[in-house]
Enzyme design. Structure first.
Site, PDB file in Angstrom:
ATOM      1  N   HIS A  77      47.913 -50.173 -13.790  1.00 29.43           N
ATOM      2  CA  HIS A  77      48.878 -49.073 -13.988  1.00 29.43           C
ATOM      3  C   HIS A  77      50.283 -49.504 -13.569  1.00 29.43           C
ATOM      4  O   HIS A  77      50.598 -49.468 -12.383  1.00 29.43           O
ATOM      5  CB  HIS A  77      48.447 -47.856 -13.167  1.00 29.43           C
ATOM      6  N   CYS A 112      45.052 -49.025 -19.276  1.00 31.65           N
ATOM      7  CA  CYS A 112      43.743 -48.619 -18.759  1.00 31.65           C
ATOM      8  C   CYS A 112      42.833 -48.107 -19.892  1.00 31.65           C
ATOM      9  O   CYS A 112      42.469 -48.871 -20.771  1.00 31.65           O
ATOM     10  CB  CYS A 112      43.943 -47.591 -17.645  1.00 31.65           C
ATOM     11  N   TYR A 113      42.500 -46.815 -19.919  1.00 31.86           N
ATOM     12  CA  TYR A 113      41.668 -46.314 -21.020  1.00 31.86           C
ATOM     13  C   TYR A 113      42.303 -46.644 -22.367  1.00 31.86           C
ATOM     14  O   TYR A 113      41.604 -46.946 -23.340  1.00 31.86           O
ATOM     15  CB  TYR A 113      41.471 -44.798 -20.883  1.00 31.86           C
ATOM     16  N   ASP A 145      65.801 -24.747 -10.483  1.00 31.65           N
ATOM     17  CA  ASP A 145      65.143 -24.850 -11.786  1.00 31.65           C
ATOM     18  C   ASP A 145      65.543 -23.715 -12.727  1.00 31.65           C
ATOM     19  O   ASP A 145      65.917 -23.951 -13.885  1.00 31.65           O
ATOM     20  CB  ASP A 145      63.619 -24.867 -11.627  1.00 31.65           C
ATOM     21  N   GLY A 162      42.995 -42.573 -18.761  1.00 33.54           N
ATOM     22  CA  GLY A 162      42.286 -41.299 -18.817  1.00 33.54           C
ATOM     23  C   GLY A 162      40.919 -41.466 -18.210  1.00 33.54           C
ATOM     24  O   GLY A 162      40.454 -42.595 -18.015  1.00 33.54           O
ATOM     25  N   GLU A 176      53.014 -47.984 -13.892  1.00 32.95           N
ATOM     26  CA  GLU A 176      53.918 -46.864 -13.609  1.00 32.95           C
ATOM     27  C   GLU A 176      53.969 -46.449 -12.146  1.00 32.95           C
ATOM     28  O   GLU A 176      54.876 -45.749 -11.728  1.00 32.95           O
ATOM     29  CB  GLU A 176      53.537 -45.659 -14.484  1.00 32.95           C
ATOM     30  N   LYS A 221      61.938 -33.219 -10.530  1.00 31.01           N
ATOM     31  CA  LYS A 221      63.004 -32.499  -9.825  1.00 31.01           C
ATOM     32  C   LYS A 221      64.352 -33.238  -9.868  1.00 31.01           C
ATOM     33  O   LYS A 221      65.387 -32.630 -10.129  1.00 31.01           O
ATOM     34  CB  LYS A 221      62.587 -32.293  -8.362  1.00 31.01           C
TER      35      LYS A 221
END
Ligand code: XMP
Length: 512
Positions: free
Chosen positions: A170, A83-84, A228, A56, A172, A368
């Site tokens: 990170h 991280c944060y 969607d 964050g 991810e 998606k």
């Protein structure tokens, strides 16, 4: 949603939060993103196998910096702070976080202790994405350093006894090479997940929770025929059957036969309560003489809402309005501060106009490709699930200049030939968007021995993953030749076909 195996992701405002959730789901473990200040009672109720704190933008020393609930570290649930999240863990548990002189940003060599369960299967040095200013100067008592970079003395830490882990990088993002393996190690080595979650579990659990939530209430859904809204509608219909009504506003600007195809699928295959409103004339009247692309969009957007509203009113009060919002829509609307190039109209304006009590967005956390998998799982035909994106204002922004019924017919025919030949050539999965445009240009030609003065059709085909940038597709000449000759031979009032060889940027994908 009740799950046997859940990872809770506490959202501290980082830009990659949903990506973390997605990576966890890719490891076949269900995950949910929740606000950072979720209460201890709520956490206990959800009984997750593990918790991840996201990154964050805040600093733990900031006045209003986000904090987690007291006692979270004593629950005995494994926690990974990213991280944060790592800095907050450090700060709360008595370690030291400091401000660095300069920000460390980019793919960085991180030295790690690969005897830690978090780093099983890693070499000692790995390329991970660092993106931070503050850093952990001193790990809390009971923690051990398990990683560092040349700028950051504590890039990773662990307290094995308490199952608490922190990483400054990170895992991810793709820039962290093999980053998903770090997440996998946390899930399987530390949280002891079994990894048996699949998209079919999502479908099952969504149906169950939608049933509980909606009960005997009535729900309304605007169906566009796009992926969607179609997936959202079918999911709802499986949950509440005829208590769901779908309104399909056919503005007459869809591709050839598309309106009928959409209607057929939803009526015949899914037996959904469907109201199709054929409003072509209404839209064409409003659009008559309009040449400005943004005006076209505005008129179509407003008229769409008006038609929907009229139909919805006939149904009286509904309890729930279903929207096919997916995660990328949430980011675009939340963080979209960039200048407006085109005002992409969607049905986002509906809630102000319709009498309903609550919005239901069952796909809000999905990307998606996850929505597509859900669609296939629900039995929606592949050609609908893998449909290329189609703009809300439809063919109106593919006819340059003013729109008439005749021009619409010309464009529908030319576009249908182009799509057919792309499919025949097996290119429909590799080209991400392809369509015909009716330019407002007339030019001289010769057919038989006659002079002609007719329209020019432009073909557009792009390859892209995010639709924000893209390159023009190198369609083989023989296919272009076939499309061109079929269009001039089969579509009246077209005597010239050109191929658009501009990428985005500098051009956009659509011509208007
Ligand atoms: P551009 O033309 O901006 O298109 O490069 C990027 C993507 O957005 C689609 N697009 C729209 N979608 N309403 C929509 O729902 C619109 O007004 C609109 N304009 C463009 C376009 O088809 C491409 O996929």
């Amino acid at each position: 949603m009740k799950n046997n195996e859940l990872i809770l992701i506490l959202d501290f405002g980082g830009q990659y939060n949903q990506l973390i959730a997605r990576r966890v789901r890719e490891c076949n473990v269900y995950s949910e993103v929740v606000p950072y200040n979720i209460s201890i009672e709520k956490i206990k109720e959800k009984a997750p196998k593990g918790i991840i704190f996201t990154g964050g933008p805040a600093s733990v020393y900031g006045e209003d910096s986000p904090r987690c609930a007291d006692g979270i570290f004593d629950l005995g649930i494994p926690i990974l702070g990213i991280c944060y999240g790592m800095q907050l863990m450090t700060h709360t548990l008595g370690g030291k976080v400091e401000k660095a002189e300069t920000r460390e940003y980019g793919q960085t060599d991180v030295n790690i202790d690969n005897t830690s369960s978090l780093f099983t299967d890693f070499n000692n040095t790995n390329k991970f994405l660092m993106s931070h200013t503050d850093f952990v100067q001193e790990v809390p008592a009971g923690f051990k350093n398990i990683g560092s970079t040349s700028h950051c003395p504590n890039a990773a830490m662990e307290n094995v006894e308490k199952n608490l882990y922190g990483i400054q990088f990170h895992p991810e993002v793709n820039l962290s090479i093999n980053g998903t393996q770090v997440i996998k190690n946390f899930l399987f080595n530390i949280c002891k997940c079994s990894g048996d979650w699949q998209i079919s579990s999502f479908v099952e659990e969504s149906i169950k929770s939608l049933k509980e939530k909606i009960g005997d209430g009535k729900a309304l859904c605007a169906l566009s025929g796009g992926v969607d809204s179609s997936v959202a509608a079918v999911l709802l219909s499986k949950a509440i059957g005829k208590k769901l009504t779908c309104i399909f506003v056919d503005h007459g600007l869809l591709r050839k036969n598309e309106g009928d195809e959409v209607e057929k699928i939803f009526r015949e295959q899914f037996d959904i309560n469907l109201i199709r409103v054929n409003a072509k004339e209404r839209f064409l009247n409003k659009l008559a003489g309009i040449t400005d692309p943004e005006k076209k969009r505005k008129i179509i957007g407003e008229e769409f809402i008006r038609v929907f509203e009229e139909e919805a009113k006939k149904l009286g009060t509904v309890d729930f309005l279903v929207q096919g919002t997916i995660y990328p829509d949430v980011i675009e609307s939340g963080l979209g501060k960039s200048s407006v190039i085109k005002s992409h109209h969607n049905v986002g304006g509906l809630p102000d106009y319709v009498d309903f009590k609550e919005i239901v967005e069952p796909l809000r956390d999905l990307f998606k490709d996850e929505v597509r998998k859900t669609g296939l799982e629900l039995g929606i035909p592949e050609n609908l699930v893998y449909r290329q994106p189609f703009p809300g204002p439809g063919l109106a922004i593919r006819i340059i200049g003013d729109i008439t019924d005749d021009k619409l017919e010309i464009l529908k025919d030319a576009d249908s030939i182009f799509r057919e030949e792309i499919a025949n050539a097996g290119l429909h999965k590799s080209i991400n968007q392809y369509f015909a445009v009716l330019t407002n240009l007339k030019s001289v030609g010769v057919m038989g021995d006659e002079r002609t003065y007719d329209y020019t059709i432009a073909l557009r085909a792009v390859e892209t993953t995010d639709f924000m940038t893209g390159v023009w597709s190198k369609i083989p000449y023989d296919i272009l030749e076939k499309v061109s000759s079929r269009i001039v031979n089969e579509v009246k009032h077209v005597n010239r076909v050109v191929y658009d060889i501009t990428s985005k940027p500098p051009a956009t994908i659509e011509w208007e």
